[in-house]
Design a protein around this motif. Sequence first.
Motif, short mmCIF file in Angstrom:
data_model
loop_
_atom_site.label_atom_id
_atom_site.label_comp_id
_atom_site.label_asym_id
_atom_site.label_seq_id
_atom_site.Cartn_x
_atom_site.Cartn_y
_atom_site.Cartn_z
N LEU A 24 0.83 -1.20 0.00
CA LEU A 24 0.00 0.00 0.00
C LEU A 24 0.86 1.25 0.00
CD1 LEU A 24 -3.25 0.53 0.70
CD2 LEU A 24 -2.20 1.62 2.67
N ARG A 26 0.62 5.84 -1.04
CA ARG A 26 -0.29 7.00 -1.10
C ARG A 26 0.13 7.88 -2.25
NH1 ARG A 26 1.67 5.38 3.32
NH2 ARG A 26 0.21 4.26 4.67
N VAL A 28 -0.10 11.41 -4.21
CA VAL A 28 -0.33 12.82 -3.88
C VAL A 28 -0.50 13.59 -5.18
CG1 VAL A 28 0.75 14.87 -2.89
CG2 VAL A 28 1.03 12.65 -1.77
N ALA A 36 -4.22 16.90 -2.67
CA ALA A 36 -5.05 15.71 -2.45
C ALA A 36 -4.14 14.51 -2.26
CB ALA A 36 -5.97 15.50 -3.65
N ILE A 37 -4.63 13.54 -1.51
CA ILE A 37 -3.84 12.33 -1.24
C ILE A 37 -4.80 11.17 -1.11
CG2 ILE A 37 -3.77 13.07 1.20
CD1 ILE A 37 -1.25 11.35 1.52
N PRO A 39 -4.82 6.78 -0.46
CA PRO A 39 -4.14 5.49 -0.31
C PRO A 39 -4.53 4.55 -1.46
CG PRO A 39 -5.35 6.07 1.70
CD PRO A 39 -5.83 6.98 0.62
N VAL A 68 3.22 13.84 -9.92
CA VAL A 68 2.63 13.41 -8.66
C VAL A 68 3.74 12.93 -7.73
CG1 VAL A 68 0.49 12.68 -9.81
CG2 VAL A 68 2.30 11.00 -9.37
N ALA A 69 3.40 12.80 -6.46
CA ALA A 69 4.29 12.13 -5.52
C ALA A 69 3.64 10.82 -5.12
CB ALA A 69 4.55 13.01 -4.30
N GLU A 71 4.08 7.88 -2.02
CA GLU A 71 4.80 7.62 -0.76
C GLU A 71 4.46 6.26 -0.20
OE1 GLU A 71 5.29 8.11 3.79
OE2 GLU A 71 3.49 7.58 2.66
N ASP A 73 5.48 3.90 3.42
CA ASP A 73 6.20 3.95 4.69
C ASP A 73 5.81 2.78 5.56
OD1 ASP A 73 3.88 4.56 6.35
OD2 ASP A 73 4.04 6.64 5.72
N VAL B 28 1.03 16.89 3.43
CA VAL B 28 1.23 17.04 1.99
C VAL B 28 1.35 18.52 1.69
CG1 VAL B 28 0.11 16.75 -0.25
CG2 VAL B 28 -0.09 14.95 1.48
N PRO B 35 5.10 18.33 -5.73
CA PRO B 35 4.34 17.75 -4.62
C PRO B 35 5.28 17.08 -3.62
CG PRO B 35 4.08 16.44 -6.62
CD PRO B 35 4.83 17.66 -7.01
N ILE B 37 5.54 15.14 0.45
CA ILE B 37 4.80 14.47 1.52
C ILE B 37 5.79 14.00 2.57
CG2 ILE B 37 4.74 12.42 0.01
CD1 ILE B 37 2.29 11.46 1.61
N ALA B 69 -2.53 19.36 2.92
CA ALA B 69 -3.40 18.24 3.26
C ALA B 69 -2.70 17.45 4.36
CB ALA B 69 -3.66 17.35 2.04
N GLU B 71 -3.03 13.56 6.14
CA GLU B 71 -3.71 12.27 5.98
C GLU B 71 -3.32 11.31 7.08
OE1 GLU B 71 -4.10 8.10 4.03
OE2 GLU B 71 -2.34 9.05 4.91
N ASP B 73 -4.20 7.09 8.14
CA ASP B 73 -4.90 5.89 7.71
C ASP B 73 -4.47 4.69 8.53
OD1 ASP B 73 -2.56 4.55 6.52
OD2 ASP B 73 -2.81 5.84 4.78
N PHE B 75 -4.58 0.47 7.55
CA PHE B 75 -5.01 -0.62 6.68
C PHE B 75 -4.37 -1.92 7.14
CE2 PHE B 75 -5.93 2.96 3.97
CZ PHE B 75 -7.09 2.57 3.32
#
Lengths: 136, 136
Positions: A24, A26, A28, A36-37, A39, A68-69, A71, A73, B28, B35, B37, B69, B71, B73, B75
């Motif tokens: 998974l 994310r 950006v 906006a971000i 997952p 875009v980025a 990410e 982690d 973000v 961009p 993050i 932004a 974020e 999460d 999961f």
Amino acid sequence: MYDSGGLEILSDEECRRLITAVPLGRIVFTDRALPAIQPVNFLMSNGEVIIRTSSGSKLAAAARNAVVAFEVDEFDPAIQAGWSVVIVGHARIVSENGELSELRGLPLRTWAPSAQDHFIAITPELISGRRLPKAA
Amino acid sequence: MYDSGGLEILSDEECRRLITAVPLGRIVFTDRALPAIQPVNFLMSNGEVIIRTSSGSKLAAAARNAVVAFEVDEFDPAIQAGWSVVIVGHARIVSENGELSELRGLPLRTWAPSAQDHFIAITPELISGRRLPKAA
């Protein structure tokens, strides 16, 4: 090597290895001029980040040739340690038939129940990573 | 309520509750027109997201009255389910003495070994959240 914040700077090689360790990430992007971000689950293929989405999604609209980025982690709150890797690059909607056919063969199904007719590919132009070691 | 991607739309109240359930989020922002993050540990205080950082950090520079932004999460890859909450709002560097003194009293220490002399506060202007239920 450490950055000014005291975090270990990861090598390009280690960043590319770590990206494949988690399912998974994310993405950006910009949505109506706002950050906006989202997952998303993903796979690496031929050095690119591959994401599936539906044609009508915000993501598909935002990813048309945008920078875009992306990410990934992994942190363990119990020991306050972990790592993160960030890719910056152009995203594109895959439209060429041969490439689409190849991507459809990947073991990549979106976790979301939406349609999966679009593939977004992000070509890494910048890769950076940091590791936060367990506190002494 | 579900969105076009088949994800459950979380209420404002549930988003605010979930934010307090995890210690780590991702901010973000824009760094030299690209961009950016960064994972950060944080606390909610008076309805704002509070982050500590050093005065010389990219984050401190980027957060000066910018719209960012934030974020969070959680999961579980094993069941391909989880949730995410995204806040969009103005970030500011806290500079007023009374507020600084209050924030210094919070149980918030950055996980990174950097200096912690700056506080960034993000005032939520938009809050949205989605839940991806466990597949049937």
